[in-house]
Design an enzyme around this catalytic site. Sequence first.
Site, PDB file in Angstrom:
ATOM      1  N   CYS A 100      -6.293  14.634   1.392  1.00  0.00           N
ATOM      2  CA  CYS A 100      -7.086  15.654   2.096  1.00  0.00           C
ATOM      3  C   CYS A 100      -7.125  16.969   1.324  1.00  0.00           C
ATOM      4  O   CYS A 100      -7.921  17.861   1.642  1.00  0.00           O
ATOM      5  CB  CYS A 100      -6.503  15.928   3.478  1.00  0.00           C
ATOM      6  SG  CYS A 100      -6.108  14.461   4.426  1.00  0.00           S
ATOM      7  N   ALA A 117       0.860  -3.482  10.796  1.00  0.00           N
ATOM      8  CA  ALA A 117      -0.205  -2.850  10.006  1.00  0.00           C
ATOM      9  C   ALA A 117      -0.440  -1.461  10.577  1.00  0.00           C
ATOM     10  O   ALA A 117      -0.203  -1.219  11.767  1.00  0.00           O
ATOM     11  CB  ALA A 117      -1.477  -3.678  10.052  1.00  0.00           C
ATOM     12  N   ASN A 155       7.229  -9.781  12.973  1.00  0.00           N
ATOM     13  CA  ASN A 155       7.753  -9.173  11.735  1.00  0.00           C
ATOM     14  C   ASN A 155       6.647  -8.708  10.776  1.00  0.00           C
ATOM     15  O   ASN A 155       6.914  -8.476   9.607  1.00  0.00           O
ATOM     16  CB  ASN A 155       8.710 -10.143  11.033  1.00  0.00           C
ATOM     17  CG  ASN A 155       7.971 -11.340  10.470  1.00  0.00           C
ATOM     18  OD1 ASN A 155       6.902 -11.710  10.990  1.00  0.00           O
ATOM     19  ND2 ASN A 155       8.496 -11.931   9.409  1.00  0.00           N
ATOM     20  N   ALA A 175      -0.443  -1.693   4.711  1.00  0.00           N
ATOM     21  CA  ALA A 175      -0.886  -0.295   4.675  1.00  0.00           C
ATOM     22  C   ALA A 175      -1.922  -0.166   3.566  1.00  0.00           C
ATOM     23  O   ALA A 175      -1.806   0.678   2.684  1.00  0.00           O
ATOM     24  CB  ALA A 175       0.318   0.612   4.428  1.00  0.00           C
ATOM     25  N   THR A 176      -2.915  -1.047   3.625  1.00  0.00           N
ATOM     26  CA  THR A 176      -3.868  -1.133   2.510  1.00  0.00           C
ATOM     27  C   THR A 176      -4.966  -0.071   2.560  1.00  0.00           C
ATOM     28  O   THR A 176      -5.777   0.017   1.644  1.00  0.00           O
ATOM     29  CB  THR A 176      -4.512  -2.538   2.468  1.00  0.00           C
ATOM     30  OG1 THR A 176      -4.933  -2.891   3.793  1.00  0.00           O
ATOM     31  CG2 THR A 176      -3.510  -3.581   2.005  1.00  0.00           C
ATOM     32  N   GLY A 233       0.831  -1.202   0.000  1.00  0.00           N
ATOM     33  CA  GLY A 233       0.000   0.000   0.000  1.00  0.00           C
ATOM     34  C   GLY A 233       0.861   1.246   0.000  1.00  0.00           C
ATOM     35  O   GLY A 233       1.768   1.369   0.835  1.00  0.00           O
ATOM     36  N   GLY A 276      -2.465   2.727   9.978  1.00  0.00           N
ATOM     37  CA  GLY A 276      -3.309   3.686   9.264  1.00  0.00           C
ATOM     38  C   GLY A 276      -4.768   3.287   9.197  1.00  0.00           C
ATOM     39  O   GLY A 276      -5.312   2.692  10.125  1.00  0.00           O
ATOM     40  N   ASP A 277      -5.401   3.632   8.069  1.00  0.00           N
ATOM     41  CA  ASP A 277      -6.848   3.459   7.917  1.00  0.00           C
ATOM     42  C   ASP A 277      -7.311   2.010   7.967  1.00  0.00           C
ATOM     43  O   ASP A 277      -8.493   1.749   8.178  1.00  0.00           O
ATOM     44  CB  ASP A 277      -7.311   4.021   6.563  1.00  0.00           C
ATOM     45  CG  ASP A 277      -7.076   5.507   6.436  1.00  0.00           C
ATOM     46  OD1 ASP A 277      -6.707   6.143   7.440  1.00  0.00           O
ATOM     47  OD2 ASP A 277      -7.278   6.029   5.329  1.00  0.00           O
TER      48      ASP A 277
END
Lengths: 457, 457
Positions: A51, A286, A283, A114-115, A16, A288-289
């Site tokens: 944004c 994840a 290892n 980080a999808t 991501g 963020g959103d």
Amino acid sequence: MSQDTNVQKKKIVIVGGGVAGMTLAMALTKKKGNFQITVIKKEAIGSYSPCGMPFVMEGKVEYMEDIILKTTDFYRGRGIELKTESEATDLDLDNQQVTLNSGEVLDYDILVIATGRKPFIPPIEGVELDGVYTLSNYEEGNILNEAMMSASNAVIIGAGIIGLETAVAFVHNRIKTTVIEMLPSIVPQILDFDMAEIIQRHLKTKGIKIYCSTRVSSIKGEKTVSAVATDEGEFPADLVLIATGVKPNSDLVQEAGLAVGKSGGVVVNPTLNVEREGQPFKNVFALGDCVEVRDQITSTPKISALASTAALHARMIAENISGGDLKIKGYLSPSITVIGDLQVGSVGLTSHMANQSRLEVNIGRATGQTRSSYYPDNKLINIKLLAHDNLLVGAQIISEEDVKERINAIALAIKNKMTISELLFTERCFTPPLSLLTDPFIRALESFEQQKEKVED
Amino acid sequence: MSQDTNVQKKKIVIVGGGVAGMTLAMALTKKKGNFQITVIKKEAIGSYSPCGMPFVMEGKVEYMEDIILKTTDFYRGRGIELKTESEATDLDLDNQQVTLNSGEVLDYDILVIATGRKPFIPPIEGVELDGVYTLSNYEEGNILNEAMMSASNAVIIGAGIIGLETAVAFVHNRIKTTVIEMLPSIVPQILDFDMAEIIQRHLKTKGIKIYCSTRVSSIKGEKTVSAVATDEGEFPADLVLIATGVKPNSDLVQEAGLAVGKSGGVVVNPTLNVEREGQPFKNVFALGDCVEVRDQITSTPKISALASTAALHARMIAENISGGDLKIKGYLSPSITVIGDLQVGSVGLTSHMANQSRLEVNIGRATGQTRSSYYPDNKLINIKLLAHDNLLVGAQIISEEDVKERINAIALAIKNKMTISELLFTERCFTPPLSLLTDPFIRALESFEQQKEKVED
């Protein structure tokens, strides 16, 4: 295991390339570790500011290209391998491999998920018609920005931040704009009803029509949209924006057997490691959103789908990959946005959130000025505070100025578990051009009553 | 003791009717106690904003009358007895009596000392000449404002906040203005040399000449001032402002046998009660510019001669007189001012203060923007942070915007003893029109180096 070079580089694969992934990649280049960083991303561009899109449409920023922050060459020049227009199709955590849609298989030492998020599109008849848009990535921003140029009547479904920021952009472009919201008030994620009303009145002066507690029954048209049918009647539309919220993009990780929470986000521990069958993967991270975090006050699982959370996570994981042990247990998700002429800030609990968690809250309120009474260009400021057991647990602030750092300050106060009375007698700075000797924040603290806020469920 | 009424009112006598005294009087009227409040004040007016005077002279505020906040009638209408154009000449703490210059003697149950500050006038030859002014009360403000209208060449002695704010007002009125400062840099109470330089460069663009490390040898003229002689030469002047700082107005309390500290301020305990021979007086309080407080970080005795400190003290004493037990042990004295186009904020220690207390500090610095790079009207912001043992202990910030609440937030962080690394990983809000995803504050925190700041003594 073969060793090609004298010093084996640690292979880090980031799935991501949004704010979370690209911020992490850059943060890692500044660390001392010997990393080989690969980012798998759908977009062809390096990075952009999601944004910023509504502000391009509003004309505050001139071109969509302006919000491109860094080119692919910039990242490649810093040693980051960018696999653009690519998607991961499989994560094999046991063999430490990621498979791409191209068929390519990448080995990793450390995997970062980080999808991000995807728009939640409600199952409404007609969503597939031409002229119906979402605004969830740069390409969609370009398309909507173009479509806006020839539109006359827009309907925005959803009165969240994106919906309202875009509504302001539309009326600025002389498009008749109607916003339909299913819930009883606008921006319910960050504002209580009484504070939301201030925004609603302001948007009315801009010519935006808002219908709350209103359900869309269908989007009408042959091939191309012509109207939106609701229980408040039909609204003509040659442009419809679906802005009904987002959900975590967690399908891939769910398929890989990782835990996904009630919120739909990937379950992570305080160091942002993912879990499988209750065990953390040291290892695999994840951020963020796409992750589920816990509210600092109620411990309720939630998504903190803010660019600021993604960037904070990125800096944190860069540190933890480099030997750190940073933990964040609870999130206050401070947010700030500009809707029309108003800055709107929120942090911690709203009354609705408190009520959902059966947490009794007292309310402090003040409306005041931002400068000494005799100083020119004074602006109104509206402050609402929430406290539980005399501890500050939430704040909502609206004004034409001076909101952002107030929210940051209150976030610090809540984080440090400060009481109303401690805050009342804390030093603050003063100068007539920028403040009042008795700031509206102090008056809001003084106004705390014993009665509890009654919230309609 | 005779009892005239069924319910005996508690007699509160406040000596001094500046920000401290008048704020306290008003705060007491909002409390439930049965108080008879008397204020003894020199001025004939009700209350005014002393911090507003330079902005009237600069033309930002139109008339001196505009900064009159409340009339004498306003206070009297709220039951406060105002003895204007009066001074206390004797405090008899054993018999609980105050004698006025009129000869009148007032009994009190509770005495509050709010005698404020007076200008420090250095013993320079010629200070008594016509055309030499100080700016320490409303009357002096009126006189200086009038004198400014016909002046051509001004010399300001002292480059503190008042000196520089007034310098800006003078050049705005097309007066050639020179500032003479004895110390090596301007506003040394709140800024380190490197930060002060930013202000100095800005004032240079406004046409203000500043001479640091320069000593005034005499003020020249017959009857009326004509020049100021310094070790850097002679400067013609038809107006001279002495702005060499203030000292606590504590003569009266010293005569009454109360403890006065090294700083010249009245010694108070954390509840703001005064002391005599080591014993606190439960029914005598002192507050604001006339008291000696302790620095929160170094415990050094100091004066916190800020309107904001006076107002905080006033709210605190109102609470303590009404049965509260509020204590403030240490002061960070957050301050904000506007000098020309720049907002200048400071809180906690400067390098110089740290050095005086032999406290080793590390420095974090960043210069950045206030908005996302692509957003219009971006301003520069300069941030300097000081840490001791990884704890934040001071900050200085300069920008055209967004400084005040940053200082308030940092004051909260220091008060809560937050470490650099905690602050680095604290949530902050973000929106492109108002902030950067990685704020300059974060970059300043990241920049902390292990080497100590070297300060010239």
